[in-house]
Design an enzyme around this catalytic site. Structure first.
Site, mmCIF file in Angstrom:
data_model
loop_
_atom_site.group_PDB
_atom_site.id
_atom_site.type_symbol
_atom_site.label_atom_id
_atom_site.label_comp_id
_atom_site.label_asym_id
_atom_site.label_seq_id
_atom_site.Cartn_x
_atom_site.Cartn_y
_atom_site.Cartn_z
ATOM 1 N N LYS A 131 4.229 14.509 2.264
ATOM 2 C CA LYS A 131 2.873 15.061 2.411
ATOM 3 C C LYS A 131 2.495 15.747 1.109
ATOM 4 O O LYS A 131 3.181 16.663 0.656
ATOM 5 C CB LYS A 131 2.821 16.050 3.580
ATOM 6 N N GLY A 142 0.787 -1.226 0.000
ATOM 7 C CA GLY A 142 0.000 0.000 0.000
ATOM 8 C C GLY A 142 0.821 1.278 0.000
ATOM 9 O O GLY A 142 0.384 2.298 -0.535
ATOM 10 N N HIS A 190 8.446 -7.442 9.915
ATOM 11 C CA HIS A 190 8.361 -6.016 10.254
ATOM 12 C C HIS A 190 8.291 -5.825 11.767
ATOM 13 O O HIS A 190 8.994 -4.977 12.334
ATOM 14 C CB HIS A 190 7.121 -5.427 9.582
ATOM 15 N N HIS A 246 -3.621 3.344 9.983
ATOM 16 C CA HIS A 246 -4.097 2.170 9.238
ATOM 17 C C HIS A 246 -5.543 1.845 9.604
ATOM 18 O O HIS A 246 -5.882 0.706 9.966
ATOM 19 C CB HIS A 246 -3.197 0.961 9.496
#
Length: 415
Positions: A158, A131, A230, A184
């Site tokens: 951003k 993603g 992760h 998330h």
């Protein structure tokens, strides 16, 4: 003299064959693909209400792509199946799903970025599905008359994506607005947050909006291994709020799997053993309406009856999305996005290779068969959702190809 009359005829026939050949190739592929998608080649095994396992002693690292290289007018690029590893695609469900035309035909979904329009693309970003890469392409790689305004400050990209006058957001995602609905945020959290007026708050103006949800899915076994890696490196999503029906779950409803701020150096066995680990069936949970099962009840992750409700809800959510990507079908996903929203990318979005994804697949295939089966067991809902998603994706992709065949004016943007 007769031979002089025959030569132009031969030339005309050759030209007609060359003109019609792309369409014949596509139609031939579609017939073959339909036959392949209807074959079930593995046994469905019951574990509670939903688990199926592979009994093969060895699993190939290759998988068959959804499509071969197909030429439509100029050409339509598709993924090179020989270079993609996808473990779960080796396991075929005994179910061949049926979809309605409304489920399949999402082409040319009305979407406008104008000042007075109401369309908003909402990106549901599930962990370790690819993603981040997809999200960056949304804000930096689309051909737009008013590009997103990117500013990399304090190490965080951003890029507010707004209408030409800068007063309306057309993209609600991490890189456009930040984690405004929670880190998330899942489908339940996103929908509740947006319906409560989050964009009204950001834009300081009340207006009617039409939300178009998009997401990326990944084969659940590789995704699970990737999340374990992760987390074992010290990463965590401890700031996630998991709001449902207006509140976050208590520690009794969602007990932590570890003490402290991270789960560094956790073994794969320990990672799988925690019954409250949200990595289990993450994609099903994040796509479902959690209010249907009372939100984060203490048995939501392993109660078979609740699991089946979550699975059916996630399928319904997926059907309602105008677009979703399958990480393993990279170029096909790009073609579908462009055909769905009539937006083009400046450069091919999915050419980038991800070494971490390959590393996860290598680790997965090196595991003993017993551990591979355990990973399947704790992600049984995701395995079924992924099978459902790939079948729906295949149908949508076939539909897009037929559409391109019918419109001879199509030209490949990256020739």
């Amino acid at each position: 003299m007769p031979s002089l009359r025959i030569l132009p005829c031969r030339s005309l026939i050759v030209k007609l064959v060359m003109l019609l050949m792309p369409s014949f190739l596509v139609l031939f592929y579609l017939q073959i693909s339909d036959k392949r998608s209807s074959q079930a080649s593995q046994e469905l095994i019951s574990l509670g209400h939903s688990t199926y396992l592979s009994h093969s002693k060895s699993v190939s690292h290759s998988r068959r792509s959804l499509s071969h290289s197909v030429k439509v007018s100029q050409s339509v690029k598709v993924s090179d199946s020989s270079k993609v590893s996808d473990f779960v695609s080796q396991i075929h469900s005994a179910t061949v799903y049926r979809f309605t035309e409304d489920d399949i035909n999402k082409l040319h979904t009305p979407f406008s970025m104008g000042n007075d329009e109401s369309d908003v693309m909402v990106f549901l970003h599930m962990q370790k599905t690819g993603g981040t890469f997809f999200g960056k392409n949304l804000v930096r790689n689309l051909q737009l008359s008013t590009p997103c305004r990117c500013d990399k400050g304090r190490g965080m990209l951003k890029c507010p994506c707004t209408s030409p006058n800068g007063k309306r957001y057309w993209l609600f995602s991490r890189y456009s607005v930040g984690w405004k609905c929670g880190l998330h945020a899942d489908y339940t959290e996103l929908t509740e947050c947006l319906l409560s007026g989050k964009l009204d708050e950001l834009e300081q103006q009340m207006r009617q909006r039409r939300y178009h949800y998009v997401t990326v899915l990944r084969d659940p076994m590789s995704r699970f291994v990737s999340e374990w890696q992760h987390v074992s490196r010290g990463a965590s999503w401890i700031d996630s709020t998991h709001r449902c029906k207006g509140r976050s779950p208590t520690k009794q409803e969602l007990p932590p799997c570890y003490e402290g701020v991270s789960w560094s150096n956790v073994t794969l066995e320990e990672f799988m053993a925690c019954p409250h680990n949200l990595a289990r069936n993450r994609q099903t949970r994040m796509m479902a309406n959690l209010s249907l099962i009372g939100c984060y009840a203490d048995d939501m992750l392993y109660n078979p009856s609740k699991g089946q409700i979550l699975l059916e809800s996630a399928k319904q959510t997926l059907r309602s999305f105008p677009y979703f990507s399958i990480q393993s079908f990279l170029n096909e996903s790009q073609l579908l996005f462009e055909q769905t929203f009539d937006l083009k990318f400046q450069t091919p979005m999915f050419e980038q290779k991800n070494r971490h994804n390959r590393h996860s697949a290598d680790i997965l295939h090196s595991l003993p068969e017993s551990l591979q089966k355990q990973i399947l067991e704790v992600n049984s809902l995701d395995v079924q959702l992924y099978d459902y998603a790939t079948q729906l994706f295949n149908k949508r992709y076939q539909y897009a190809l037929r559409h391109l065949v019918q419109h001879s004016s199509y030209r490949e943007p990256y020739s």
